[in-house]
Scaffold this active site. Structure first.
Site, PDB file in Angstrom:
ATOM      1  N   ASP A 102       7.219   2.362   8.731  1.00 38.97           N
ATOM      2  CA  ASP A 102       5.846   2.479   8.236  1.00 38.97           C
ATOM      3  C   ASP A 102       5.021   3.368   9.176  1.00 38.97           C
ATOM      4  OD1 ASP A 102       3.660   1.971   6.617  1.00 38.97           O
ATOM      5  OD2 ASP A 102       3.877  -0.206   6.684  1.00 38.97           O
ATOM      6  N   ASP A 149       0.927   0.753  -1.926  1.00 42.79           N
ATOM      7  CA  ASP A 149       0.581  -0.636  -1.631  1.00 42.79           C
ATOM      8  C   ASP A 149      -0.024  -1.313  -2.854  1.00 42.79           C
ATOM      9  OD1 ASP A 149       1.554  -0.775   0.888  1.00 42.79           O
ATOM     10  OD2 ASP A 149      -0.354  -0.466   1.901  1.00 42.79           O
TER      11      ASP A 149
END
Ligand code: GLA
Length: 735
Positions: free
Chosen positions: A473, A543
């Site tokens: 990430d 997301d």
């Protein structure tokens, strides 16, 4: 003039074509069905004649180009114009020479044929400046069967003195037509890859990132230009490209007074001057290009197949079904929370459990996003038996195990930040260093930081032999750029050197761990480009897991990336990001159009829902080879006004297909969805079977056998009027 023909095909062919006195050469860059044509002349700029469908035969005539009104120069489009000579538009190259001159003029030197490192056929056009010791090598890597050409450039400073490179494009494409329609992608966090289209008018349109790291969160370095009409899936001339670069980019579309559209693509020159010392060279990233005479879909399929072969790690593998812990547990878990999730995942038939954020940090425990980044030791109060216990537990349940890291970042609340302030971008320049999501960025221009990131990856992998997946990430971009490592006069190299540092880390990680599956994540889909993707198996598309938004986001993703590379998860309802309530069937059907996963607390599902999950995971595994390796046909765009979305996948041998359709709004009781299939074998008959079962029938033909020809010409009418109705059909050839 004599035109000597060089076909950059399987073998170079030199052919003399009599045209007139001087010795011109025609260079053809051929793919299976497309062709670029360049014309060279001694000590003259290389002209860009043509890019389009492959032309039969060898003949090429000199073209008529208007002269500029006040000059003897023709406005014939160049292959790689430098700022200087008669070039007054955005050029491909702009440098300041050692003598302070702003001017360069690139003319033809030679043409070479060689092999690219990945085996692609490479044609190199060598250009040189008329006065300064500067050489530019314009490269075309040809992926013949995929109709994909990767264009890039390398500038070599052949002198002894330093020059300054202001702009160095990967590709410069001059197109000529009546009108141009530009498709590109905009958005923001949890709203990535929103498709937009506009007709280009006089002047310049710029698509760019100046943010670094999360370079595709807002815009993307990709375009599709259709000529004379808005973009269509199955008709019209389309030129498309996507830049393989994970740093700042700029795509410039300049429509000039001659009606020529110059598309200049590459690294963003903004605040990025490069001091290039004598004897050194500078390489651009590759711009991946493809042309279609019949709409966008063909280009997408070119890129999907190219991506599987060259653009993704393990592109030929089927991706496992994942349960990710994030939306189900966030930072709040202990060992039992996770083993309970794994128990359920195994019962569901899921194949991989991924432990997301929150597992590390002791002195600065990672119980929220404000502490612990940089301290990659397991949190011993949450997970007393460590990662190895969890990973072997997963394996004992028949699951693979994956784990989250964010190794480019550091929280101020961490041992790492206290120990190495000199490793942090923006630190030590007398200014306040802003945090974003409570974190700072590590300075990957520094080889010691590169070593640290590689070591972090290696150390995490060493926690258990049962780790087979890493989610990488990166949750912030760059602000207040300052590298404590780079010299004062090279601070503007930061943007370029950060990305090169990142690629060097990826190279080392991949050399040490060739088999591990790696997910590319950057606050969702903030770093989705083919520069990074070649090291990764997949990306986290957003997301935002709301299925309606995912239809829009994954539609955009599918322009250039195959769907199995998009992590696509069933999450809870109401959706955590948007609050939207949708049926489990709709959430599954949408998630199945990518690499299926789940991202919720399984124990919150009712017994009936759990049975449904088992049924759908099993169904997906059966459909997976067609979805992951077949041809994708987008049938109805979720951006159309109609409120429907539909797509299908057809196996390469056309023996099997999967069709998906979604209703995104209420349609009124008299409306129905009329859809025609694509890509089937017209001679074959297919049995149609509805997958996952509806609560009420929507497709009358379920259970029938119909010919491919019928399905493609007459199609099916589907009774689907309510918001969040959806249908999945499996088609299997019966003769
Ligand atoms: C980012 C990712 C999410 C999740 C969180 C964890 O936002 O995109 O999927 O991993 O970080 O902090």
């Amino acid at each position: 003039m004599k035109l000597k023909l060089i076909t950059a095909g399987a073998a170079a062919i030199f052919l003399a074509v009599a045209l007139s006195a001087s010795a011109k050469e025609v260079i053809k860059i051929n793919t299976a069905s497309t062709q670029m044509v360049l014309v060279t002349d001694k000590d003259a700029p290389v002209q860009f004649y043509y890019w389009g469908e492959k032309i039969a035969g060898d003949g090429f005539a000199d073209r008529f180009y208007k002269k500029r009104p006040d000059s003897a120069e023709s406005c014939a489009p160049q292959l790689y114009p430098a700022y200087g000579g008669s070039m007054f538009l955005t050029p491909a190259m702009r440098v300041t020479g050692p003598d302070g001159s702003l001017v360069s003029e690139l003319v033809f030197d030679s043409c070479l044929q060689e092999s690219a490192p990945d085996g692609a056929r490479r044609t190199v056009i060598v250009l040189k400046d008329k006065v300064q010791p500067i050489e530019v090598r314009v490269r075309f890597d040809v992926y013949e069967q995929y109709d994909v050409i990767a264009q890039s450039a390398e500038l070599v400073n052949k002198g002894r003195k330093t020059l300054t490179v202001h702009e160095l494009a990967s590709s410069f494409l001059p197109l000529h037509s009546g009108s141009y329609y530009l498709s590109h992608f905009g958005g923001t966090w949890a709203h990535e890859r929103q498709w937009e289209e506009e007709r280009l008018t006089r002047g310049s349109k710029i698509i760019e990132s100046k943010k670094g790291v999360r370079t595709t969160q807002a815009d993307s370095p990709s375009f599709a230009v259709s000529l004379d009409a808005p973009l269509q899936e199955y008709s019209g001339q389309v030129y498309a490209g996507t830049l393989a670069w994970s740093g700042n980019y700029r795509l410039s579309f300049q429509l000039d007074e001659y009606g020529i559209l110059d598309i200049v693509s590459g690294i963003n020159p903004f605040a990025s001057d490069i001091r290039l010392d004598g004897g050194k060279s500078l390489e651009t990233p590759r711009m991946l290009l493809s042309y279609s005479p019949d709409g966008m879909n063909r280009i997408s399929r070119n890129f999907h197949d190219w991506g599987r072969r060259y653009g993704l790690a393990h592109g030929d593998a089927l991706r496992p079904v994942v349960l990710n812990s994030w939306e189900g547990a966030y930072f709040n878990f202990d060992e039992k929370t996770l083993t309970d999730m794994m128990d359920r995942a195994a019962e569901f038939g899921i194949e991989m459990f991924v432990l997301d954020d929150g597992w590390f940090g002791n002195e600065f425990p990672r119980n929220g996003d404000n502490a612990g980044l940089g301290d990659w030791q397991v949190n011993s109060s949450k997970l007393p038996r460590g990662i190895s216990y969890l990973a072997s537990y997963a394996v004992s349940k028949g699951l693979k195990f994956g784990i989250w890291i964010e190794p480019e970042m550091v929280n101020p609340n961490s041992n790492l930040a206290h120990a190495h302030p000199d490793w942090i971008v923006g630190s030590g320049n007398g200014r306040e260093n802003p945090t974003m999501r409570n974190q700072w960025l590590l300075d990957l221009t520094n080889p010691k930081v590169q070593d640290f990131v590689v070591k972090t990856f290696n150390d995490v992998m060493a926690m258990s032999p049962d780790i087979s997946y890493i989610k990488w990430d990166a949750n912030r971009h760059v602000e207040n750029i300052y590298s404590p490592y780079l010299p004062k006069d090279r601070q503007s190299h930061f943007w370029y050197e950060y990305t090169r540092g990142l690629y060097s880390v990826y190279d080392r990680v991949r050399a040490a761990h060739p088999d591990v599956q790696i997910q590319l994540c950057s606050s969702g889909g903030g770093r989705v480009d083919y520069g990074a993707m070649k090291y990764h198996d997949e990306y986290w598309a957003s997301d935002n897991t709301n299925p309606v938004d995912r239809l829009l986001i994954q539609y955009g993703d599918s322009f250039f990336f195959p769907v199995e590379a998009a992590g696509s998860h069933v999450s809870a309802s109401p959706n955590h990001q948007t609050g939207l309530i949708t049926p489990l069937k709709f959430r599954f059907d949408v998630a199945m159009t990518g690499r299926l996963g789940m991202e919720l607390q399984p124990s919150n599902l009712s017994a009936e829902e759990q049975d449904y999950v088992k049924k759908m995971v099993a169904a997906y595994k059966e459909l997976r080879p067609v979805i992951h390796h077949g041809d994708q046909y987008r049938l109805i765009s979720p951006y159309d006004d109609g409120g429907y979305s539909a797509e299908m996948f057809v196996s390469k041998d056309r023996c099997e297909a999967v069709f998906f359709a979604f209703s995104m709004k209420y349609h009124g009781r008299t409306e129905y969805l009329e859809t025609r299939f694509r890509g089937l074998d017209p001679e074959a008959s297919y049995i149609i079977e509805e997958v996952g079962g509806p609560k009420r029938p929507v497709v009358r033909e379920s259970g029938s056998v119909l010919s491919g020809d019928y399905l493609m010409k007459a199609g099916l009418n589907i009774n689907m009027v309510r918001p969040f109705d959806s249908v999945v059909l499996r088609l299997v050839k019966v003769n």
